[in-house]
Structures are given as C-alpha cells and as structure tokens.
Design a protein around this motif. Structure first.
Motif, short mmCIF file in Angstrom:
data_model
loop_
_atom_site.label_atom_id
_atom_site.label_comp_id
_atom_site.label_asym_id
_atom_site.label_seq_id
_atom_site.Cartn_x
_atom_site.Cartn_y
_atom_site.Cartn_z
N VAL A 54 0.88 -1.17 0.00
CA VAL A 54 0.00 0.00 0.00
C VAL A 54 0.91 1.22 0.00
O VAL A 54 1.64 1.48 0.97
N ARG A 55 0.90 1.99 -1.07
CA ARG A 55 1.94 3.00 -1.33
C ARG A 55 1.56 4.37 -0.74
O ARG A 55 1.32 5.34 -1.45
N TRP A 56 1.59 4.42 0.57
CA TRP A 56 1.31 5.66 1.31
C TRP A 56 2.39 6.71 1.05
O TRP A 56 2.09 7.88 0.84
N ALA A 57 3.64 6.32 1.04
CA ALA A 57 4.73 7.28 0.83
C ALA A 57 4.63 7.94 -0.54
O ALA A 57 4.81 9.16 -0.67
N GLU A 58 4.34 7.16 -1.56
CA GLU A 58 4.23 7.71 -2.92
C GLU A 58 3.01 8.62 -3.04
O GLU A 58 3.05 9.65 -3.74
N PHE A 59 1.92 8.27 -2.37
CA PHE A 59 0.73 9.12 -2.36
C PHE A 59 1.06 10.48 -1.78
O PHE A 59 0.68 11.53 -2.34
N LEU A 60 1.76 10.50 -0.67
CA LEU A 60 2.12 11.77 -0.04
C LEU A 60 3.10 12.56 -0.90
O LEU A 60 3.01 13.79 -1.00
N ALA A 61 4.03 11.87 -1.55
CA ALA A 61 5.05 12.54 -2.35
C ALA A 61 4.48 13.12 -3.64
O ALA A 61 5.09 14.02 -4.23
N ALA A 62 3.33 12.64 -4.08
CA ALA A 62 2.77 13.08 -5.36
C ALA A 62 2.46 14.58 -5.37
O ALA A 62 2.55 15.24 -6.40
N LYS A 63 2.11 15.12 -4.20
CA LYS A 63 1.85 16.56 -4.07
C LYS A 63 2.49 17.03 -2.77
O LYS A 63 2.10 16.58 -1.69
N PRO A 64 3.46 17.93 -2.84
CA PRO A 64 4.16 18.38 -1.63
C PRO A 64 3.24 18.88 -0.53
O PRO A 64 3.53 18.71 0.66
N SER A 65 2.12 19.48 -0.89
CA SER A 65 1.20 20.02 0.12
C SER A 65 0.60 18.93 1.00
O SER A 65 0.16 19.21 2.13
N ARG A 66 0.60 17.69 0.51
CA ARG A 66 0.01 16.61 1.29
C ARG A 66 0.81 16.32 2.56
O ARG A 66 0.26 15.82 3.55
N LEU A 67 2.10 16.60 2.54
CA LEU A 67 2.94 16.31 3.70
C LEU A 67 2.53 17.12 4.92
O LEU A 67 2.74 16.70 6.06
N THR A 68 1.93 18.28 4.70
CA THR A 68 1.45 19.08 5.82
C THR A 68 -0.05 18.97 6.02
O THR A 68 -0.53 19.04 7.16
N SER A 69 -0.81 18.77 4.95
CA SER A 69 -2.26 18.69 5.11
C SER A 69 -2.74 17.30 5.53
O SER A 69 -3.78 17.17 6.19
N TYR A 70 -1.96 16.26 5.21
CA TYR A 70 -2.35 14.89 5.54
C TYR A 70 -1.60 14.34 6.76
O TYR A 70 -2.00 13.30 7.30
#
Length: 238
Positions: free
Chosen positions: A195-211
C-alpha cells in the motif's frame, strides 16, 4: 500502473531540498541519524480479544498489526472496510512498536488461533531508528503466513517536524530505506502487496502538511481518510 523505480521509491516524500540517497551500508554519527527508539511497551494499544478474533476468522476477515498510526486510525478503517467489502478486522496495534515485536504478535496469533487468508501489516515507522533490521522481519512475516495468504503492507513516511533539519533528513532517508527493503521483498514474495502511502504523499508536496499533523501521524479526517482509503482499495483489488 507501472511500479516505481528504486530511485523513485528512495526519493518518495523527500521534504529537504538536495537530499541525497544513502546506501544500506551508510551509518551516521549516532547510529542512523534518527536517534534511538524509546520504551514503547507502556504506550497506548488496541488489541482484539479472543471473543472478537474468532468471528473474524469464521467470516474470513483480516488480521491487522500496526503501530500508533493504526491505534489512531484503526477504528475508522474497520468501519470503512466493513461498509465497502463486508470484511471485519481483528487488530493488534501498539503505539511506538517496531516491526519485530509486531511479527512476534502475528506468530502468537497464528499459533493460538490460526490465520485468515489476508493479513494487514501497518508497521515500519518505528524502524527508522535501525533500518537494516526491517528486511528480515518482512521475510519472517511471509514465512509465517505462507504462500497461500495475502499480506498487505503499508509503506512508510516519517519526517518528524519537531526535530532538527538534520534529523528530518535522516528520517526521510531511513523511511526510504525501509520502503526499498519492502519493495525488494515483494520481488521474493508474490503474495506481498504494498500500500503505497509514501508515494501518495510525495505526489503533491502540500500533502505532507495537510495529511500529516507531525510528519508521521495522519490528520483527522483528511489524512486518516486518505490512508484508510488506500488500504481499502488495495484489499478490494485482491
């Protein structure tokens, strides 16, 4: 969908500009740069009882073994999965726990109760402190489970925002190192699904702070829903 390359896996989720890739032989001045794992045995946990485990087995549900993210998100995941697929989950989630004792718990349940045909492993975040030990625990999991069952494994994204820039960089490198070991294990074990959680977060930099609220744990409900949805989709895909 094409699988990510080794380089993509290693860089997924990087938040420090100019971060460089380290090899599995690289050591930092204090171990691997992320510090040391503190005592976790007294931390919060969520563990299903025998009365809860038996119906899961009888109805071909799933076992789940996780850490603090799963302690936080496990109930929401169970609700989402039940509503989508009708599957129930028996959980053994423990905050702060690295993968080795999670696999110990899997072995104990396998001996005491038997196993369903699907296992969810949501562990690895607490292995950033000693990344080289992770691969053996993945292989150990697959040996316990056998080739006829499916293991879904959520990969790792840790960059603790409360730490210094140097530690954050080490966290990211060590997370990527863990994810690379998991990707390599998938080549050895066709019944291992990532389950590629890291790649999901990396796809959009804003996700690292919003998610993520602290670089590790999900925000609620946004990050929690996103991670749980990835897990459910993987299970639905078989």
């Amino acid at each position: 969908m094409n699988k990510p390359s080794r380089r993509q896996l290693f860089l997924a989720g990087a938040v420090v500009a100019g971060a460089t890739v380290v090899s599995t032989e690289t050591a930092f001045a204090d171990g691997y740069g992320s510090g040391a794992l503190g005592p976790w045995e007294g931390s919060s946990k969520a563990i299903s009882t025998t009365a809860q485990i038996n119906p899961v087995l009888a109805n071909d549900g799933l076992y789940m073994f996780g850490d603090s993210i799963s302690v936080q998100d496990g109930y929401s995941l169970a609700q989402r999965l039940l509503s989508r697929t009708g599957d129930s989950i028996a959980v053994h989630n423990w905050s702060g726990r690295p993968t080795a004792p999670a696999v110990d718990a899997l072995a104990e349940w396998a001996s005491a109760y038997g196993m369903p045909r699907r296992i969810l492993m949501a562990t690895g975040s607490n292995d950033i402190f000693t990344p080289p030990v992770f691969a053996a625990q993945v292989d150990r999991t697959m040996s316990i489970v056998g080739s006829s069952r499916t293991v879904y494994w959520v990969n790792t994204q840790v960059v603790r925002t409360s730490q210094t820039a140097a530690v954050q960089l080490a966290d990211q490198r060590n997370s990527a190192w863990i994810n690379l070991q998991l990707a390599d294990a998938q080549k050895r074990h066709p019944n291992l699904k990532i389950v590629r959680w890291a790649e999901f977060l990396a796809a959009k930099p804003s996700r690292l702070t919003s998610y993520l609220r602290d670089g590790v744990h999900t925000t609620a409900p946004l990050g929690q829903d996103a991670r749980n949805e990835l897990i459910v989709q993987a299970i639905e895909a078989g």
